[in-house]
Design a protein around this motif. Structure first.
Motif, PDB file in Angstrom:
ATOM      1  N   SER A  69     -11.645   3.450   9.785  1.00 21.15           N
ATOM      2  CA  SER A  69     -13.099   3.287   9.642  1.00 21.15           C
ATOM      3  C   SER A  69     -13.650   2.739  10.953  1.00 21.15           C
ATOM      4  O   SER A  69     -13.083   2.534  11.902  1.00 21.15           O
ATOM      5  CB  SER A  69     -13.672   2.300   8.318  1.00 21.15           C
ATOM      6  OG  SER A  69     -14.891   2.379   7.947  1.00 21.15           O
ATOM      7  N   LYS A  70     -15.117   2.563  11.060  1.00 22.34           N
ATOM      8  CA  LYS A  70     -15.407   1.988  12.354  1.00 22.34           C
ATOM      9  C   LYS A  70     -14.893   0.768  12.570  1.00 22.34           C
ATOM     10  O   LYS A  70     -14.988   0.246  13.948  1.00 22.34           O
ATOM     11  CB  LYS A  70     -17.058   1.978  12.452  1.00 22.34           C
ATOM     12  CG  LYS A  70     -17.662   3.339  12.236  1.00 22.34           C
ATOM     13  CD  LYS A  70     -19.360   3.283  12.598  1.00 22.34           C
ATOM     14  CE  LYS A  70     -19.390   2.968  13.998  1.00 22.34           C
ATOM     15  NZ  LYS A  70     -21.129   3.065  14.324  1.00 22.34           N
ATOM     16  N   SER A  71     -14.625  -0.093  11.687  1.00 18.43           N
ATOM     17  CA  SER A  71     -13.953  -1.402  11.996  1.00 18.43           C
ATOM     18  C   SER A  71     -13.004  -1.861  10.900  1.00 18.43           C
ATOM     19  O   SER A  71     -13.304  -1.205   9.741  1.00 18.43           O
ATOM     20  CB  SER A  71     -15.074  -2.386  12.016  1.00 18.43           C
ATOM     21  OG  SER A  71     -15.860  -2.431  10.931  1.00 18.43           O
ATOM     22  N   ALA A  72     -12.135  -2.439  11.036  1.00 17.23           N
ATOM     23  CA  ALA A  72     -11.059  -2.929   9.928  1.00 17.23           C
ATOM     24  C   ALA A  72     -11.764  -3.837   9.001  1.00 17.23           C
ATOM     25  O   ALA A  72     -12.625  -4.644   9.355  1.00 17.23           O
ATOM     26  CB  ALA A  72      -9.998  -3.387  10.604  1.00 17.23           C
ATOM     27  N   SER A  73     -11.357  -3.594   7.718  1.00 18.81           N
ATOM     28  CA  SER A  73     -12.005  -4.878   6.552  1.00 18.81           C
ATOM     29  C   SER A  73     -10.776  -5.600   6.322  1.00 18.81           C
ATOM     30  O   SER A  73      -9.696  -5.054   6.236  1.00 18.81           O
ATOM     31  CB  SER A  73     -12.642  -4.033   5.729  1.00 18.81           C
ATOM     32  OG  SER A  73     -13.503  -3.045   6.225  1.00 18.81           O
ATOM     33  N   ASP A  74     -11.040  -6.490   5.710  1.00 21.56           N
ATOM     34  CA  ASP A  74     -10.232  -7.303   4.766  1.00 21.56           C
ATOM     35  C   ASP A  74      -9.617  -6.788   3.718  1.00 21.56           C
ATOM     36  O   ASP A  74     -10.220  -7.238   2.610  1.00 21.56           O
ATOM     37  CB  ASP A  74     -10.728  -8.886   4.572  1.00 21.56           C
ATOM     38  CG  ASP A  74      -9.528  -9.880   4.039  1.00 21.56           C
ATOM     39  OD1 ASP A  74      -8.326  -9.490   4.220  1.00 21.56           O
ATOM     40  OD2 ASP A  74     -10.174 -10.745   3.448  1.00 21.56           O
ATOM     41  N   LEU A  75      -8.827  -5.752   3.658  1.00 24.63           N
ATOM     42  CA  LEU A  75      -8.370  -5.172   2.556  1.00 24.63           C
ATOM     43  C   LEU A  75      -6.713  -5.017   2.425  1.00 24.63           C
ATOM     44  O   LEU A  75      -6.296  -5.100   3.447  1.00 24.63           O
ATOM     45  CB  LEU A  75      -8.969  -3.638   2.682  1.00 24.63           C
ATOM     46  CG  LEU A  75     -10.488  -3.645   2.499  1.00 24.63           C
ATOM     47  CD1 LEU A  75     -10.858  -2.082   2.967  1.00 24.63           C
ATOM     48  CD2 LEU A  75     -10.962  -3.851   1.115  1.00 24.63           C
ATOM     49  N   PRO A  76      -6.194  -4.544   1.534  1.00 27.93           N
ATOM     50  CA  PRO A  76      -5.005  -4.839   1.371  1.00 27.93           C
ATOM     51  C   PRO A  76      -4.174  -3.170   1.547  1.00 27.93           C
ATOM     52  O   PRO A  76      -3.168  -2.956   1.105  1.00 27.93           O
ATOM     53  CB  PRO A  76      -4.568  -4.988  -0.281  1.00 27.93           C
ATOM     54  CG  PRO A  76      -5.667  -4.358  -1.111  1.00 27.93           C
ATOM     55  CD  PRO A  76      -6.956  -4.718  -0.004  1.00 27.93           C
ATOM     56  N   TYR A  77      -4.931  -2.651   2.447  1.00 27.04           N
ATOM     57  CA  TYR A  77      -4.498  -1.153   2.999  1.00 27.04           C
ATOM     58  C   TYR A  77      -4.241  -1.304   4.242  1.00 27.04           C
ATOM     59  O   TYR A  77      -4.954  -2.015   5.250  1.00 27.04           O
ATOM     60  CB  TYR A  77      -5.378  -0.228   2.365  1.00 27.04           C
ATOM     61  CG  TYR A  77      -5.782  -0.294   1.072  1.00 27.04           C
ATOM     62  CD1 TYR A  77      -5.153  -0.139  -0.110  1.00 27.04           C
ATOM     63  CD2 TYR A  77      -7.234  -0.620   0.728  1.00 27.04           C
ATOM     64  CE1 TYR A  77      -5.475  -0.435  -1.281  1.00 27.04           C
ATOM     65  CE2 TYR A  77      -7.442  -0.672  -0.515  1.00 27.04           C
ATOM     66  CZ  TYR A  77      -6.804  -0.527  -1.565  1.00 27.04           C
ATOM     67  OH  TYR A  77      -7.064  -0.690  -3.022  1.00 27.04           O
ATOM     68  N   GLN A  78      -3.338  -0.525   4.932  1.00 24.03           N
ATOM     69  CA  GLN A  78      -3.202  -0.607   6.185  1.00 24.03           C
ATOM     70  C   GLN A  78      -4.325   0.258   7.248  1.00 24.03           C
ATOM     71  O   GLN A  78      -4.671   1.418   6.786  1.00 24.03           O
ATOM     72  CB  GLN A  78      -1.974   0.197   6.546  1.00 24.03           C
ATOM     73  CG  GLN A  78      -1.411   0.147   8.154  1.00 24.03           C
ATOM     74  CD  GLN A  78       0.159   0.854   8.205  1.00 24.03           C
ATOM     75  OE1 GLN A  78       0.406   1.622   7.276  1.00 24.03           O
ATOM     76  NE2 GLN A  78       0.600   0.595   9.368  1.00 24.03           N
ATOM     77  N   PHE A  79      -4.784  -0.394   8.112  1.00 24.29           N
ATOM     78  CA  PHE A  79      -5.884   0.022   8.890  1.00 24.29           C
ATOM     79  C   PHE A  79      -5.154   0.927  10.018  1.00 24.29           C
ATOM     80  O   PHE A  79      -4.359   0.135  10.913  1.00 24.29           O
ATOM     81  CB  PHE A  79      -6.779  -0.785   9.289  1.00 24.29           C
ATOM     82  CG  PHE A  79      -7.921  -0.477  10.686  1.00 24.29           C
ATOM     83  CD1 PHE A  79      -8.816   0.193   9.937  1.00 24.29           C
ATOM     84  CD2 PHE A  79      -7.716  -0.880  11.945  1.00 24.29           C
ATOM     85  CE1 PHE A  79      -9.844   0.544  10.905  1.00 24.29           C
ATOM     86  CE2 PHE A  79      -8.635  -0.294  12.634  1.00 24.29           C
ATOM     87  CZ  PHE A  79     -10.002   0.374  12.588  1.00 24.29           C
ATOM     88  N   LEU A  80      -5.423   2.227  10.171  1.00 21.13           N
ATOM     89  CA  LEU A  80      -4.633   2.823  11.447  1.00 21.13           C
ATOM     90  C   LEU A  80      -5.899   3.623  12.236  1.00 21.13           C
ATOM     91  O   LEU A  80      -7.044   3.689  11.806  1.00 21.13           O
ATOM     92  CB  LEU A  80      -3.893   4.023  10.834  1.00 21.13           C
ATOM     93  CG  LEU A  80      -2.711   3.538   9.862  1.00 21.13           C
ATOM     94  CD1 LEU A  80      -1.788   4.656   9.228  1.00 21.13           C
ATOM     95  CD2 LEU A  80      -1.718   2.657  10.730  1.00 21.13           C
ATOM     96  N   SER A  81      -5.503   4.350  13.370  1.00 22.08           N
ATOM     97  CA  SER A  81      -6.438   5.006  14.035  1.00 22.08           C
ATOM     98  C   SER A  81      -6.606   6.371  13.288  1.00 22.08           C
ATOM     99  O   SER A  81      -5.539   6.604  12.313  1.00 22.08           O
ATOM    100  CB  SER A  81      -5.739   5.390  15.492  1.00 22.08           C
ATOM    101  OG  SER A  81      -4.621   6.227  15.111  1.00 22.08           O
ATOM    102  N   MET A  82      -7.767   6.774  13.475  1.00 24.29           N
ATOM    103  CA  MET A  82      -7.858   8.322  12.881  1.00 24.29           C
ATOM    104  C   MET A  82      -6.744   9.361  12.919  1.00 24.29           C
ATOM    105  O   MET A  82      -6.247   9.974  12.046  1.00 24.29           O
ATOM    106  CB  MET A  82      -9.294   8.940  13.228  1.00 24.29           C
ATOM    107  CG  MET A  82      -9.518  10.069  12.479  1.00 24.29           C
ATOM    108  SD  MET A  82     -10.863  11.272  12.947  1.00 24.29           S
ATOM    109  CE  MET A  82     -12.361   9.954  13.060  1.00 24.29           C
ATOM    110  N   GLU A  83      -6.283   9.490  14.465  1.00 23.04           N
ATOM    111  CA  GLU A  83      -5.206  10.074  14.566  1.00 23.04           C
ATOM    112  C   GLU A  83      -3.980  10.036  13.567  1.00 23.04           C
ATOM    113  O   GLU A  83      -3.060  10.721  12.864  1.00 23.04           O
ATOM    114  CB  GLU A  83      -4.617  10.054  15.766  1.00 23.04           C
ATOM    115  CG  GLU A  83      -3.796  11.062  16.334  1.00 23.04           C
ATOM    116  CD  GLU A  83      -3.331  11.136  17.612  1.00 23.04           C
ATOM    117  OE1 GLU A  83      -2.226  11.987  18.163  1.00 23.04           O
ATOM    118  OE2 GLU A  83      -3.733  10.352  18.388  1.00 23.04           O
ATOM    119  N   ALA A  84      -3.508   8.680  13.400  1.00 22.74           N
ATOM    120  CA  ALA A  84      -2.325   8.137  12.726  1.00 22.74           C
ATOM    121  C   ALA A  84      -2.495   8.524  11.205  1.00 22.74           C
ATOM    122  O   ALA A  84      -1.798   8.922  10.455  1.00 22.74           O
ATOM    123  CB  ALA A  84      -2.213   6.861  12.790  1.00 22.74           C
TER     124      ALA A  84
END
Length: 316
Positions: free
Chosen positions: A171-186
């Motif tokens: 997303s545009k920015s990471a959130s406090d969520l139990p999911y992995q934040f990755l680059s769009m490419e990843a």
């Protein structure tokens, strides 16, 4: 003095009754109807759904316009910048369709990965033997990549998790969520199913093009219940023909009803529903009632829910 409201599209009977109780209601469902209303009436608020355009020419024709409202979430058909420059309040119904669009998204995923549409069609043609050549898979154990972690994206993540999927997101920015934040490419490279939940704007127009489709797994599926123009459909059709991705499911197209998208719609690995994700009886009624109540509050001086005023910072 009762204010005058122009409806560009129909709303539920319950919402219409509330509106008529507090204001004068006029319609502009077609060009003739619209011109006749604008010639005779001074309009203070305009309400649309998904097709009626609240644009600069219409605002020019309504010099005393106070409110531009959409019974829905996205504001593609409302010129928000022009309304803000004129200090016109833009009202929508944020979050009101999150549950139903998330359900629709999972339904499309299931139809696509399990080849349900093909199976049902074959049985209706009395071909029970289809089961001998059936090819499909399941969501359990797959990686779900979500692009856009707003209200809908979060609900899709939770539903995917309930189906046993591993969830990652960009997303545009990471959130406090139990999911992995990755680059769009990843996200594109690692996901078995990619689901789009981004708003449509200049930055996201065609955000999934040939390069992005080329980064996806060969057997991956793409699902779009956000906006059709997020995806370069020519590149998508090429990727499907060359089997670089395994399927596409959507509730939205850049041209509705489809004209230029017809070849894509008829591709055997594509499932498209007619932008009906929010048209369930429950959500349609809720969206209309929330919007109309806020419009009435704005016109009668009671003040709408601040969260419903999309451009509240621009008009202060």
């Amino acid at each position: 003095m009762r204010k005058n409201v122009l409806l560009l599209e129909t709303i539920t009977d319950e919402a219409l009754a509330v509106l008529r109780e507090h204001v004068n209601v006029f319609t502009g469902y077609n060009d003739t109807d619209l011109k006749e209303t604008l010639d005779k009436e001074d309009i203070h608020a305009i309400i649309t759904r998904g097709k009626g355009q609240i644009n600069k020419p219409l605002m020019d024709a309504c010099p005393h316009l106070e409110v531009a409202a959409r019974c829905g979430v996205g504001l593609d058909n409302v010129d928000v910048a022009e309304a803000s420059a004129r200090k016109i309040m833009v009202i929508n119904a944020p979050g009101s369709n999150a549950a139903t669009i998330a359900e629709h998204t999972l339904a499309l995923m299931l139809m696509l990965i399990r080849n349900m549409y093909g199976s049902v069609a074959q049985v209706k043609q009395d071909n029970w033997g289809w089961r001998n050549q059936y090819a499909g898979d399941e969501l359990n154990g797959k990686t779900l990549g979500i692009l856009g972690m707003g209200n809908i994206g979060k609900r899709v993540a939770r539903l995917g998790e309930a189906f046993g999927m591993e969830v990652c997101y960009w997303s545009k920015s990471a959130s406090d969520l139990p999911y992995q934040f990755l680059s769009m490419e990843a996200v594109l490279q690692t996901s078995d199913v990619v689901s789009l939940h981004l708003p449509f704007n200049n930055e996201t127009n065609g955000i999934i093009g040939a390069a992005q489709l080329g980064q996806m797994k060969a057997g991956a599926l793409l699902v779009n219940t956000a906006r059709g123009a997020l995806v370069d459909h020519a590149a998508l059709l090429t990727a499907l023909k060359e089997k670089r991705i395994a399927g596409y499911a959507a509730d939205v197209l850049p041209d509705e009803p489809p004209v230029q998208s017809l070849e894509l719609v008829h591709h055997p690995k594509v499932i498209v529903t007619p932008h009906s994700g929010s048209l369930t009886a429950t959500t349609y009624k809720h969206i209309c009632m929330v919007t109309i109540n806020n419009v009435v509050a704005a016109l009668t001086g009671k003040g709408p829910d601040p969260k419903s005023i999309y451009n509240r910072h621009a008009i202060q």
